[in-house]
Design a protein around this motif. Structure first.
Motif, PDB file in Angstrom:
ATOM      1  N   UNK A   1       0.850  -1.189   0.000  1.00  0.00           N
ATOM      2  CA  UNK A   1       0.000   0.000   0.000  1.00  0.00           C
ATOM      3  C   UNK A   1       0.886   1.239   0.000  1.00  0.00           C
ATOM      4  N   UNK A   2       0.602   2.149  -0.905  1.00  0.00           N
ATOM      5  CA  UNK A   2       1.325   3.418  -0.963  1.00  0.00           C
ATOM      6  C   UNK A   2       0.430   4.538  -0.432  1.00  0.00           C
ATOM      7  N   UNK A   3       0.993   5.499   0.265  1.00  0.00           N
ATOM      8  CA  UNK A   3       0.197   6.669   0.642  1.00  0.00           C
ATOM      9  C   UNK A   3      -0.376   7.315  -0.612  1.00  0.00           C
ATOM     10  N   UNK A   4      -1.625   7.716  -0.541  1.00  0.00           N
ATOM     11  CA  UNK A   4      -2.285   8.280  -1.704  1.00  0.00           C
ATOM     12  C   UNK A   4      -3.027   7.270  -2.548  1.00  0.00           C
ATOM     13  N   UNK A   5      -2.889   5.975  -2.259  1.00  0.00           N
ATOM     14  CA  UNK A   5      -3.738   4.989  -2.916  1.00  0.00           C
ATOM     15  C   UNK A   5      -5.179   5.190  -2.467  1.00  0.00           C
ATOM     16  N   UNK A   6      -6.107   4.642  -3.235  1.00  0.00           N
ATOM     17  CA  UNK A   6      -7.512   4.653  -2.831  1.00  0.00           C
ATOM     18  C   UNK A   6      -7.803   3.393  -2.029  1.00  0.00           C
ATOM     19  N   UNK A   7      -8.711   3.507  -1.078  1.00  0.00           N
ATOM     20  CA  UNK A   7      -9.089   2.380  -0.237  1.00  0.00           C
ATOM     21  C   UNK A   7     -10.601   2.336  -0.110  1.00  0.00           C
ATOM     22  N   UNK A   8     -11.158   1.141  -0.204  1.00  0.00           N
ATOM     23  CA  UNK A   8     -12.590   0.935  -0.026  1.00  0.00           C
ATOM     24  C   UNK A   8     -12.773  -0.111   1.069  1.00  0.00           C
ATOM     25  N   UNK A   9     -13.711   0.124   1.983  1.00  0.00           N
ATOM     26  CA  UNK A   9     -13.935  -0.804   3.086  1.00  0.00           C
ATOM     27  C   UNK A   9     -15.422  -0.894   3.390  1.00  0.00           C
ATOM     28  N   UNK A  10     -15.881  -2.118   3.634  1.00  0.00           N
ATOM     29  CA  UNK A  10     -17.262  -2.338   4.065  1.00  0.00           C
ATOM     30  C   UNK A  10     -17.304  -3.611   4.903  1.00  0.00           C
ATOM     31  N   UNK A  11     -18.472  -4.190   5.079  1.00  0.00           N
ATOM     32  CA  UNK A  11     -18.592  -5.378   5.926  1.00  0.00           C
ATOM     33  C   UNK A  11     -17.840  -6.581   5.367  1.00  0.00           C
ATOM     34  N   UNK A  12     -17.504  -6.559   4.081  1.00  0.00           N
ATOM     35  CA  UNK A  12     -16.758  -7.664   3.472  1.00  0.00           C
ATOM     36  C   UNK A  12     -15.249  -7.546   3.671  1.00  0.00           C
ATOM     37  N   UNK A  13     -14.776  -6.415   4.181  1.00  0.00           N
ATOM     38  CA  UNK A  13     -13.346  -6.239   4.390  1.00  0.00           C
ATOM     39  C   UNK A  13     -12.825  -4.957   3.775  1.00  0.00           C
TER      40      UNK A  13
ATOM     41  N   UNK B   1     -10.207  -3.263   0.607  1.00  0.00           N
ATOM     42  CA  UNK B   1      -9.465  -3.432  -0.644  1.00  0.00           C
ATOM     43  C   UNK B   1      -8.795  -2.108  -0.994  1.00  0.00           C
ATOM     44  N   UNK B   2      -7.575  -2.198  -1.535  1.00  0.00           N
ATOM     45  CA  UNK B   2      -6.803  -1.017  -1.911  1.00  0.00           C
ATOM     46  C   UNK B   2      -6.671  -0.962  -3.435  1.00  0.00           C
ATOM     47  N   UNK B   3      -6.823   0.244  -3.978  1.00  0.00           N
ATOM     48  CA  UNK B   3      -6.709   0.489  -5.413  1.00  0.00           C
ATOM     49  C   UNK B   3      -5.549   1.453  -5.645  1.00  0.00           C
ATOM     50  N   UNK B   4      -4.549   1.088  -6.449  1.00  0.00           N
ATOM     51  CA  UNK B   4      -3.456   2.031  -6.724  1.00  0.00           C
ATOM     52  C   UNK B   4      -3.995   3.361  -7.235  1.00  0.00           C
ATOM     53  N   UNK B   5      -3.391   4.445  -6.771  1.00  0.00           N
ATOM     54  CA  UNK B   5      -3.890   5.781  -7.106  1.00  0.00           C
ATOM     55  C   UNK B   5      -4.047   5.970  -8.611  1.00  0.00           C
ATOM     56  N   UNK B   6      -3.058   5.526  -9.389  1.00  0.00           N
ATOM     57  CA  UNK B   6      -3.097   5.737 -10.833  1.00  0.00           C
ATOM     58  C   UNK B   6      -4.202   4.933 -11.511  1.00  0.00           C
ATOM     59  N   UNK B   7      -4.696   3.898 -10.837  1.00  0.00           N
ATOM     60  CA  UNK B   7      -5.707   3.022 -11.441  1.00  0.00           C
ATOM     61  C   UNK B   7      -7.116   3.338 -10.984  1.00  0.00           C
ATOM     62  N   UNK B   8      -7.294   4.298 -10.091  1.00  0.00           N
ATOM     63  CA  UNK B   8      -8.598   4.515  -9.457  1.00  0.00           C
ATOM     64  C   UNK B   8      -9.704   4.772 -10.473  1.00  0.00           C
ATOM     65  N   UNK B   9      -9.474   5.645 -11.431  1.00  0.00           N
ATOM     66  CA  UNK B   9     -10.527   5.978 -12.394  1.00  0.00           C
ATOM     67  C   UNK B   9     -10.860   4.786 -13.288  1.00  0.00           C
ATOM     68  N   UNK B  10      -9.849   4.029 -13.688  1.00  0.00           N
ATOM     69  CA  UNK B  10     -10.083   2.840 -14.511  1.00  0.00           C
ATOM     70  C   UNK B  10     -10.877   1.789 -13.746  1.00  0.00           C
ATOM     71  N   UNK B  11     -10.543   1.599 -12.475  1.00  0.00           N
ATOM     72  CA  UNK B  11     -11.251   0.611 -11.661  1.00  0.00           C
ATOM     73  C   UNK B  11     -12.709   1.011 -11.467  1.00  0.00           C
ATOM     74  N   UNK B  12     -12.985   2.302 -11.348  1.00  0.00           N
ATOM     75  CA  UNK B  12     -14.373   2.752 -11.243  1.00  0.00           C
ATOM     76  C   UNK B  12     -15.162   2.319 -12.470  1.00  0.00           C
TER      77      UNK B  12
END
Length: 226
Positions: A158-170, A172-183
């Motif tokens: 995990x790098x500072x500035x990465x995106x992170x999503x969390x809910x009842x399932x746990x 997950x981290x998304x690399x900052x440069x990939x955030x828009x593509x993952x959306x």
């Protein structure tokens, strides 16, 4: 480890974070090729919470939360604090008072590979926290660590500035440069799941929806009357 506090970390685009906040962890994990999941040890201590934010990291020594206090200063609106230790620790490094300070700065939640305490207060606030343990064991503030350096949680870097999503399932981290593509990929997956849900609700079997009958045949599965 360098004892350093890194400032002015770039964040993902805010629209990408807002979009990720509406997508479940499982969907994000699948959308980025089943990567970035931080594992089943990190449990939601505030059930029903669902957050997305930009990562600020803190590396502490076991039983010492000094660097969490240092990390608070580096946190901004829309961030999520991720805390690890230099060796395994389950002490309660985080509780209601730190949560109060983070919430005042607009932080969305915290993820700790350690323990947390004041769980009832965290739920009442509410301030979302994911942790590996719950422990009343307190800490000292005595040893230098680091803030906003790369950290490893399980097999995920995990790098500072990465995106992170969390809910009842746990978590997950998304690399900052990939955030828009993952959306984009997550939205596509949601559309596919919506169509599948409707088909299953109408009575179609998963065996047919996912074309699994030929697989069963290739695997040598046969049907016999009882």
């Amino acid at each position: 480890m360098r004892t350093v506090i890194v400032t002015d970390v770039p964040r993902p685009p805010r629209p990408a974070l807002e979009a990720l906040a509406t997508v479940g962890v499982a969907t994000v994990h699948e959308a980025q090729g089943r990567t970035g999941y931080l594992g089943p040890d990190l449990v939601a201590r505030v059930p029903g919470a669902h957050v997305a934010g930009s990562v600020v990291t803190a590396v502490c020594w076991p039983g010492d939360n000094l660097m969490i206090h240092a990390a608070v200063e580096q946190c901004a609106d829309g961030d999520v604090l991720v805390v690890t230790t230099t060796s395994p620790c389950r002490d309660g490094l985080f509780g209601e008072l730190l949560a109060t300070s983070l919430r005042r700065r607009g932080v969305r939640g915290a993820v700790l590979t350690t323990g947390v305490r004041d769980v009832a207060a965290l739920r009442a606030m509410p301030f979302p926290v994911w942790s590996a343990a719950v422990s009343a064991q307190g800490t000292v503030k005595a040893t230098a660590g680091a803030v906003n350096v790369p950290v490893a949680v399980g097999a995920t870097l995990i790098h500072p500035g990465d995106a992170l999503v969390a809910d009842d399932d746990g978590v997950v981290v998304v690399p900052r440069a990939a955030a828009e593509t993952v959306v984009i990929k997550a939205r596509e997956r949601e559309a596919t799941e919506d169509a599948t849900r409707a088909a299953l609700d109408a009575g179609e079997l998963g065996l047919d929806r996912y074309r699994l009958r030929p697989l069963l045949e290739r695997l040598g599965v046969t049907y016999e009357r009882y």
